[in-house]
Each structure stands twice: as structure tokens, then as C-alpha cells.
Scaffold this active site. Structure first.
Site, PDB file in Angstrom:
ATOM      1  N   TRP A 114    -140.583  70.025  21.673  1.00 42.99           N
ATOM      2  CA  TRP A 114    -140.586  68.830  22.530  1.00 42.99           C
ATOM      3  C   TRP A 114    -140.381  67.554  21.710  1.00 42.99           C
ATOM      4  O   TRP A 114    -139.723  66.622  22.160  1.00 42.99           O
ATOM      5  CB  TRP A 114    -141.893  68.782  23.334  1.00 42.99           C
ATOM      6  CG  TRP A 114    -141.985  67.621  24.243  1.00 42.99           C
ATOM      7  CD1 TRP A 114    -142.895  66.618  24.210  1.00 42.99           C
ATOM      8  CD2 TRP A 114    -141.109  67.307  25.360  1.00 42.99           C
ATOM      9  NE1 TRP A 114    -142.658  65.708  25.208  1.00 42.99           N
ATOM     10  CE2 TRP A 114    -141.570  66.104  25.917  1.00 42.99           C
ATOM     11  CE3 TRP A 114    -139.980  67.925  25.916  1.00 42.99           C
ATOM     12  CZ2 TRP A 114    -140.949  65.511  27.027  1.00 42.99           C
ATOM     13  CZ3 TRP A 114    -139.356  67.330  27.004  1.00 42.99           C
ATOM     14  CH2 TRP A 114    -139.836  66.146  27.553  1.00 42.99           C
ATOM     15  N   TYR A 123    -146.829  59.399  23.418  1.00 38.64           N
ATOM     16  CA  TYR A 123    -146.420  60.205  24.576  1.00 38.64           C
ATOM     17  C   TYR A 123    -147.645  60.902  25.161  1.00 38.64           C
ATOM     18  O   TYR A 123    -147.866  60.887  26.367  1.00 38.64           O
ATOM     19  CB  TYR A 123    -145.348  61.222  24.155  1.00 38.64           C
ATOM     20  CG  TYR A 123    -145.038  62.235  25.223  1.00 38.64           C
ATOM     21  CD1 TYR A 123    -144.297  61.867  26.353  1.00 38.64           C
ATOM     22  CD2 TYR A 123    -145.498  63.546  25.133  1.00 38.64           C
ATOM     23  CE1 TYR A 123    -144.035  62.784  27.349  1.00 38.64           C
ATOM     24  CE2 TYR A 123    -145.245  64.470  26.118  1.00 38.64           C
ATOM     25  CZ  TYR A 123    -144.508  64.086  27.231  1.00 38.64           C
ATOM     26  OH  TYR A 123    -144.256  64.995  28.225  1.00 38.64           O
ATOM     27  N   GLU A 140    -136.664  68.430  29.922  1.00 36.01           N
ATOM     28  CA  GLU A 140    -137.283  69.743  29.711  1.00 36.01           C
ATOM     29  C   GLU A 140    -136.263  70.878  29.735  1.00 36.01           C
ATOM     30  O   GLU A 140    -136.416  71.857  29.006  1.00 36.01           O
ATOM     31  CB  GLU A 140    -138.389  69.975  30.742  1.00 36.01           C
ATOM     32  CG  GLU A 140    -139.676  69.286  30.304  1.00 36.01           C
ATOM     33  CD  GLU A 140    -140.424  68.642  31.437  1.00 36.01           C
ATOM     34  OE1 GLU A 140    -140.051  68.879  32.610  1.00 36.01           O
ATOM     35  OE2 GLU A 140    -141.356  67.883  31.172  1.00 36.01           O
TER      36      GLU A 140
END
Ligand SMILES: [Zn+2]
Length: 189
Positions: free
Chosen positions: A50, A20, A42
Site C-alpha cells: 500500500w 494516512y 486499491e
């Protein structure tokens, strides 16, 4: 993936997180479909890590019609109840409801600005802000720009768009380059 490369320390060694970081994080995103995907993920992240969201990303994709905001904006109570039973995503009632209302707000912004991208990038004069932090500890959690964007999104009815969430969005979608200076991606994004 090369282990010899210097990268931002936050991604650690988890291959999912490293990929990522190496492929997506900080690359300018201008297409609305991807911007909505990040925004939805988000808003679900708020209060969580995350990596937790990244691990569930494909579950979210399957649960939320491939992040198709037009479809999400039309979700009825039956679909919402289904999502609230889905153990593969984050079953937070307020966040699930917000995903639907945010999709509606997103389309309102598109109507007004031609695209969500036009709207969002307008906050940085259509040019990524290139920072030059030496360590992750120097990277702020919010900035004046994220404060302003957050405030404007809230005014437009968006939920779960506090300045911290918005700044994470700005970093992810390349509105700001917050790779540390020694990271191999710093000069690539
Ligand atoms: Zn980096």
C-alpha cells in the site's frame, strides 16, 4: 504527529504512512468520489504494498483526472496508451484497462442504488463493524462480508476486486474498524 501515541504497527514511521493511518484509514467514507478514489488505488495495489501506491497517489490523481469516474469511464485508446507510458503510476496494462471498465461499472451501480455508497454500505447494514483486535496479526485478510461484496462486484463486472482487495477497501473506508484496541485512533474513527 506525536511519536508517543500508540498506533497500529503496520504504518511504521514513514510520515506519509503515519499520516494516512492517523487521518484517513478507518474513517467512514460515504461520498462516491472518495470511494472511487480508494477503489481505483486499491485495485492498482493488488500484489503490491500500500505504501507503494500511497507514494504514487498524487501521480495517480494527476493521471486519472482527479479520480473523476465520469471522465475515466470515457477514456479512449489514446488516453489509455498515454497512461501505459506514464512512469509515475503503475503501468500494468490489465489494471489500467480495469480502471476504465470499473468506472463504467461504478456508474451502473450508482444508477441502480442511487449511489455507490448506498450499495457498499448495504453490506454492513450502514453501520461500521467495530472489531477489537489486540495485534495486527489477529486482523484477517478477508471476511465473509468481503467475500460476499467481492463476489457481487465481480458479478457486476468489476475487475481486481478479490476478497483481499475488497477487505482492504472496507478497512480504509471505515466499513470496518480494524485499528488495534490500543491504537489511539481505535475510539476516534
Ligand atoms: Zn490504528
Amino acid at each position: 504527529m506525536s511519536s508517543k501515541k500508540v498506533r497500529c504497527e503496520w504504518c511504521g514511521t514513514d510520515p506519509l504512512y503515519v499520516n494516512y493511518h492517523d487521518i484517513e484509514w478507518g474513517v467512514p467514507v460515504k461520498d462516491d468520489k472518495t470511494l472511487f478514489e480508494f477503489l481505483l488505488l486499491e485495485t492498482f495495489q493488488a500484489g503490491l504494498s500500500w505504501i507503494t501506491i500511497l507514494r504514487k497517489r498524487e501521480n495517480f490523481r494527476a493521471a486519472f483526472d482527479n479520480f473523476n469516474y465520469k471522465k475515466i469511464a470515457k477514456y479512449d485508446q489514446k488516453k489509455i496508451d498515454e497512461l501505459l507510458q506514464n512512469a509515475g503510476i503503475i503501468r500494468n496494462k490489465l489494471k489500467v484497462y480495469s480502471a476504465v471498465s470499473n468506472a463504467k461499472c461504478f456508474m451502473e451501480v450508482q444508477k441502480e442504488f442511487g449511489s455507490f455508497s448506498n450499495y457498499m454500505w448495504g453490506f454492513v447494514d450502514n453501520t461500521p463493524i467495530k472489531n477489537a483486535y489486540k495485534t495486527h496479526a489477529e486482523v484477517p485478510a478477508t471476511t465473509l462480508v468481503s467475500d460476499a461484496l467481492s463476489k457481487d462486484l465481480k458479478k457486476r463486472g468489476f475487475k481486481f476486486v478479490g476478497s483481499t482487495v475488497v477487505y482492504a477497501h472496507m478497512q480504509a473506508t471505515g466499513m470496518v474498524n480494524d485499528h488495534i484496541k490500543t491504537c489511539f485512533r481505535y475510539s476516534e474513527v
